[in-house]
Design a protein around this motif. Structure first.
Motif, PDB file in Angstrom:
ATOM      1  N   GLU A  52       0.811  -1.219   0.000  1.00  0.00           N
ATOM      2  CA  GLU A  52       0.000   0.000   0.000  1.00  0.00           C
ATOM      3  C   GLU A  52       0.846   1.272   0.000  1.00  0.00           C
ATOM      4  OE1 GLU A  52      -2.733  -0.205   3.271  1.00  0.00           O
ATOM      5  OE2 GLU A  52      -3.408  -2.199   2.708  1.00  0.00           O
ATOM      6  N   ASP A  53       2.147   1.142  -0.234  1.00  0.00           N
ATOM      7  CA  ASP A  53       3.045   2.287  -0.136  1.00  0.00           C
ATOM      8  C   ASP A  53       2.711   3.406  -1.110  1.00  0.00           C
ATOM      9  OD1 ASP A  53       4.587   1.475   1.958  1.00  0.00           O
ATOM     10  OD2 ASP A  53       6.164   0.603   0.739  1.00  0.00           O
ATOM     11  N   GLU A  54       2.838   4.621  -0.607  1.00  0.00           N
ATOM     12  CA  GLU A  54       2.788   5.848  -1.393  1.00  0.00           C
ATOM     13  C   GLU A  54       4.122   6.539  -1.122  1.00  0.00           C
ATOM     14  OE1 GLU A  54      -0.067   7.559  -2.897  1.00  0.00           O
ATOM     15  OE2 GLU A  54      -1.394   5.835  -2.678  1.00  0.00           O
ATOM     16  N   GLY A  55       4.410   7.591  -1.842  1.00  0.00           N
ATOM     17  CA  GLY A  55       5.665   8.298  -1.626  1.00  0.00           C
ATOM     18  C   GLY A  55       6.817   7.570  -2.284  1.00  0.00           C
ATOM     19  N   PHE A  56       8.010   7.643  -1.662  1.00  0.00           N
ATOM     20  CA  PHE A  56       9.178   6.984  -2.251  1.00  0.00           C
ATOM     21  C   PHE A  56      10.116   6.473  -1.156  1.00  0.00           C
ATOM     22  CE2 PHE A  56      10.250  11.521  -2.089  1.00  0.00           C
ATOM     23  CZ  PHE A  56      11.531  11.532  -1.559  1.00  0.00           C
ATOM     24  N   PRO A  57      10.913   5.425  -1.492  1.00  0.00           N
ATOM     25  CA  PRO A  57      11.832   4.852  -0.511  1.00  0.00           C
ATOM     26  C   PRO A  57      13.136   5.637  -0.417  1.00  0.00           C
ATOM     27  CG  PRO A  57      11.953   3.602  -2.533  1.00  0.00           C
ATOM     28  CD  PRO A  57      10.872   4.649  -2.729  1.00  0.00           C
ATOM     29  N   VAL A  58      13.785   5.531   0.744  1.00  0.00           N
ATOM     30  CA  VAL A  58      15.106   6.096   0.992  1.00  0.00           C
ATOM     31  C   VAL A  58      15.967   4.920   1.457  1.00  0.00           C
ATOM     32  CG1 VAL A  58      16.432   7.697   2.417  1.00  0.00           C
ATOM     33  CG2 VAL A  58      14.153   8.349   1.594  1.00  0.00           C
ATOM     34  N   GLN A  59      17.000   4.584   0.698  1.00  0.00           N
ATOM     35  CA  GLN A  59      17.818   3.397   0.962  1.00  0.00           C
ATOM     36  C   GLN A  59      18.860   3.674   2.045  1.00  0.00           C
ATOM     37  OE1 GLN A  59      16.927   0.517  -0.452  1.00  0.00           O
ATOM     38  NE2 GLN A  59      15.304   1.672  -1.458  1.00  0.00           N
ATOM     39  N   LEU A  60      18.390   3.966   3.231  1.00  0.00           N
ATOM     40  CA  LEU A  60      19.230   4.357   4.354  1.00  0.00           C
ATOM     41  C   LEU A  60      19.678   3.128   5.145  1.00  0.00           C
ATOM     42  CD1 LEU A  60      20.122   7.057   5.633  1.00  0.00           C
ATOM     43  CD2 LEU A  60      18.084   6.944   7.054  1.00  0.00           C
ATOM     44  N   GLU A  61      20.940   3.111   5.511  1.00  0.00           N
ATOM     45  CA  GLU A  61      21.456   2.033   6.350  1.00  0.00           C
ATOM     46  C   GLU A  61      20.885   2.156   7.767  1.00  0.00           C
ATOM     47  OE1 GLU A  61      23.596  -0.454   5.477  1.00  0.00           O
ATOM     48  OE2 GLU A  61      23.408   0.269   3.421  1.00  0.00           O
ATOM     49  N   PRO A  62      20.771   1.055   8.491  1.00  0.00           N
ATOM     50  CA  PRO A  62      20.339   1.142   9.889  1.00  0.00           C
ATOM     51  C   PRO A  62      21.298   2.025  10.700  1.00  0.00           C
ATOM     52  CG  PRO A  62      20.245  -1.121   9.124  1.00  0.00           C
ATOM     53  CD  PRO A  62      20.948  -0.328   8.050  1.00  0.00           C
ATOM     54  N   GLY A  63      20.739   2.780  11.638  1.00  0.00           N
ATOM     55  CA  GLY A  63      21.576   3.620  12.488  1.00  0.00           C
ATOM     56  C   GLY A  63      20.822   4.816  13.026  1.00  0.00           C
ATOM     57  N   ARG A  64      21.582   5.691  13.688  1.00  0.00           N
ATOM     58  CA  ARG A  64      21.047   6.941  14.234  1.00  0.00           C
ATOM     59  C   ARG A  64      21.479   8.066  13.315  1.00  0.00           C
ATOM     60  NH1 ARG A  64      19.243   6.970  19.446  1.00  0.00           N
ATOM     61  NH2 ARG A  64      19.950   9.107  19.798  1.00  0.00           N
ATOM     62  N   TRP A  65      20.494   8.870  12.896  1.00  0.00           N
ATOM     63  CA  TRP A  65      20.717   9.903  11.896  1.00  0.00           C
ATOM     64  C   TRP A  65      20.170  11.247  12.371  1.00  0.00           C
ATOM     65  CZ3 TRP A  65      23.435   8.367   7.654  1.00  0.00           C
ATOM     66  CH2 TRP A  65      23.510   6.985   7.424  1.00  0.00           C
ATOM     67  N   SER A  66      20.785  12.306  11.880  1.00  0.00           N
ATOM     68  CA  SER A  66      20.353  13.673  12.127  1.00  0.00           C
ATOM     69  C   SER A  66      19.753  14.208  10.824  1.00  0.00           C
ATOM     70  CB  SER A  66      21.555  14.514  12.552  1.00  0.00           C
ATOM     71  OG  SER A  66      21.186  15.847  12.772  1.00  0.00           O
ATOM     72  N   VAL A  67      18.487  14.665  10.885  1.00  0.00           N
ATOM     73  CA  VAL A  67      17.737  15.044   9.692  1.00  0.00           C
ATOM     74  C   VAL A  67      17.391  16.531   9.749  1.00  0.00           C
ATOM     75  CG1 VAL A  67      15.636  14.632   8.362  1.00  0.00           C
ATOM     76  CG2 VAL A  67      16.714  12.734   9.620  1.00  0.00           C
ATOM     77  N   THR A  68      17.720  17.260   8.688  1.00  0.00           N
ATOM     78  CA  THR A  68      17.289  18.652   8.559  1.00  0.00           C
ATOM     79  C   THR A  68      16.527  18.814   7.247  1.00  0.00           C
ATOM     80  OG1 THR A  68      19.407  19.279   7.575  1.00  0.00           O
ATOM     81  CG2 THR A  68      19.144  19.672   9.934  1.00  0.00           C
ATOM     82  N   THR A  69      15.491  19.645   7.293  1.00  0.00           N
ATOM     83  CA  THR A  69      14.662  19.906   6.120  1.00  0.00           C
ATOM     84  C   THR A  69      14.847  21.356   5.704  1.00  0.00           C
ATOM     85  OG1 THR A  69      13.045  18.303   6.885  1.00  0.00           O
ATOM     86  CG2 THR A  69      12.308  19.861   5.232  1.00  0.00           C
ATOM     87  N   HIS A  70      14.993  21.581   4.414  1.00  0.00           N
ATOM     88  CA  HIS A  70      15.198  22.917   3.857  1.00  0.00           C
ATOM     89  C   HIS A  70      14.063  23.229   2.888  1.00  0.00           C
ATOM     90  CE1 HIS A  70      19.032  21.208   5.068  1.00  0.00           C
ATOM     91  NE2 HIS A  70      19.427  22.446   5.310  1.00  0.00           N
ATOM     92  N   LEU A  71      13.318  24.294   3.173  1.00  0.00           N
ATOM     93  CA  LEU A  71      12.262  24.764   2.274  1.00  0.00           C
ATOM     94  C   LEU A  71      12.930  25.646   1.222  1.00  0.00           C
ATOM     95  CD1 LEU A  71       9.281  25.220   1.497  1.00  0.00           C
ATOM     96  CD2 LEU A  71       9.218  27.048   3.204  1.00  0.00           C
ATOM     97  N   ILE A  72      12.693  25.308  -0.046  1.00  0.00           N
ATOM     98  CA  ILE A  72      13.318  26.010  -1.168  1.00  0.00           C
ATOM     99  C   ILE A  72      12.288  26.911  -1.852  1.00  0.00           C
ATOM    100  CG2 ILE A  72      14.510  25.683  -3.397  1.00  0.00           C
ATOM    101  CD1 ILE A  72      16.105  24.580  -0.993  1.00  0.00           C
ATOM    102  N   ASP A  73      12.702  28.097  -2.250  1.00  0.00           N
ATOM    103  CA  ASP A  73      11.845  28.987  -3.036  1.00  0.00           C
ATOM    104  C   ASP A  73      11.866  28.464  -4.466  1.00  0.00           C
ATOM    105  OD1 ASP A  73      10.702  30.992  -4.578  1.00  0.00           O
ATOM    106  OD2 ASP A  73      11.666  32.616  -3.474  1.00  0.00           O
ATOM    107  N   ALA A  74      10.904  27.599  -4.800  1.00  0.00           N
ATOM    108  CA  ALA A  74      10.887  26.905  -6.094  1.00  0.00           C
ATOM    109  C   ALA A  74      10.772  27.886  -7.259  1.00  0.00           C
ATOM    110  CB  ALA A  74       9.751  25.888  -6.133  1.00  0.00           C
ATOM    111  N   GLU A  75       9.994  28.941  -7.085  1.00  0.00           N
ATOM    112  CA  GLU A  75       9.819  29.913  -8.173  1.00  0.00           C
ATOM    113  C   GLU A  75      11.149  30.598  -8.487  1.00  0.00           C
ATOM    114  OE1 GLU A  75       7.314  33.948  -8.953  1.00  0.00           O
ATOM    115  OE2 GLU A  75       6.274  32.296  -7.939  1.00  0.00           O
ATOM    116  N   ALA A  76      11.855  31.056  -7.473  1.00  0.00           N
ATOM    117  CA  ALA A  76      13.146  31.706  -7.684  1.00  0.00           C
ATOM    118  C   ALA A  76      14.204  30.707  -8.143  1.00  0.00           C
ATOM    119  CB  ALA A  76      13.599  32.411  -6.406  1.00  0.00           C
ATOM    120  N   PHE A  77      14.105  29.480  -7.661  1.00  0.00           N
ATOM    121  CA  PHE A  77      15.062  28.425  -8.026  1.00  0.00           C
ATOM    122  C   PHE A  77      14.920  28.051  -9.502  1.00  0.00           C
ATOM    123  CE2 PHE A  77      16.423  23.820  -7.715  1.00  0.00           C
ATOM    124  CZ  PHE A  77      17.757  24.085  -7.442  1.00  0.00           C
ATOM    125  N   GLY A  78      13.695  28.165 -10.015  1.00  0.00           N
ATOM    126  CA  GLY A  78      13.472  27.897 -11.427  1.00  0.00           C
ATOM    127  C   GLY A  78      13.300  26.435 -11.778  1.00  0.00           C
TER     128      GLY A  78
END
Length: 165
Positions: free
Chosen positions: A111-137
């Motif tokens: 039933e999966d939606e979205g997409f997979p991330v092939q991450l190895e097992p472990g402890r990770w630090s995650v940051t999200t960056h919102l991009i100005d898509a219009e200016a980025f083009g």
């Protein structure tokens, strides 16, 4: 460095990075509701590192790029178009990591939606960056960076990845 990308939709106001093992028993709406909405389920999963909120709290679909590894970074062009970035969140991966709308969290891979991330097992630090898509083009709304945890980070636990001003 690994990379995955895709368009991720939500009708529940939250896209998330999550791993399947803590949700293996979620097989229908009742078990989803019990796991995520009752007894502070969302904050509990964020604090435990089994789920990271990525989005702004609105329904819709956005383009994501996820990069992982010690050298995961924004490109120069992406750096120039960052609107806001989150503080780090903890992700403890054991199995099958995905990006999807929160309503699509399930223990059933068919039933999966979205997409997979092939991450190895472990402890990770995650940051999200919102991009100005219009200016980025280009059609790019969020860049998510996943780096190995040093064990020294203080992790954000809010359901909102970005501070509201």
């Amino acid at each position: 460095m690994g990379q995955a990308n895709g368009l991720v939709a939500t009708d529940a106001g939250m896209q998330v990075l999550w791993h399947r093992k803590p949700f293996s028993h979620v097989v229908d709406y009742d078990t989803w509701d019990e796991e995520l909405l009752e007894d502070g389920g969302i904050p509990r999963h964020i604090e435990a590192g089994s789920m990271v909120p990525l989005s702004t709290g609105m329904d819709g679909a956005w383009e994501y790029i996820v990069r992982w590894g010690a050298d995961a970074a924004l490109t120069e062009a992406e750096q120039q178009h960052v609107v806001v970035r989150s503080e780090p969140y903890l992700l403890v991966s054991e199995t099958d990591v995905r990006v999807s709308g929160i309503e699509h969290i399930t223990g059933n891979a068919e039933e999966d939606e979205g997409f997979p991330v092939q991450l190895e097992p472990g402890r990770w630090s995650v940051t999200t960056h919102l991009i100005d898509a219009e200016a980025f083009g280009e059609p790019l709304d969020f860049v998510v960076l996943i780096k190995p945890s040093t064990g020294q980070e203080r992790y954000r636990t809010s359901e909102q990845p970005f501070e509201r001003k």
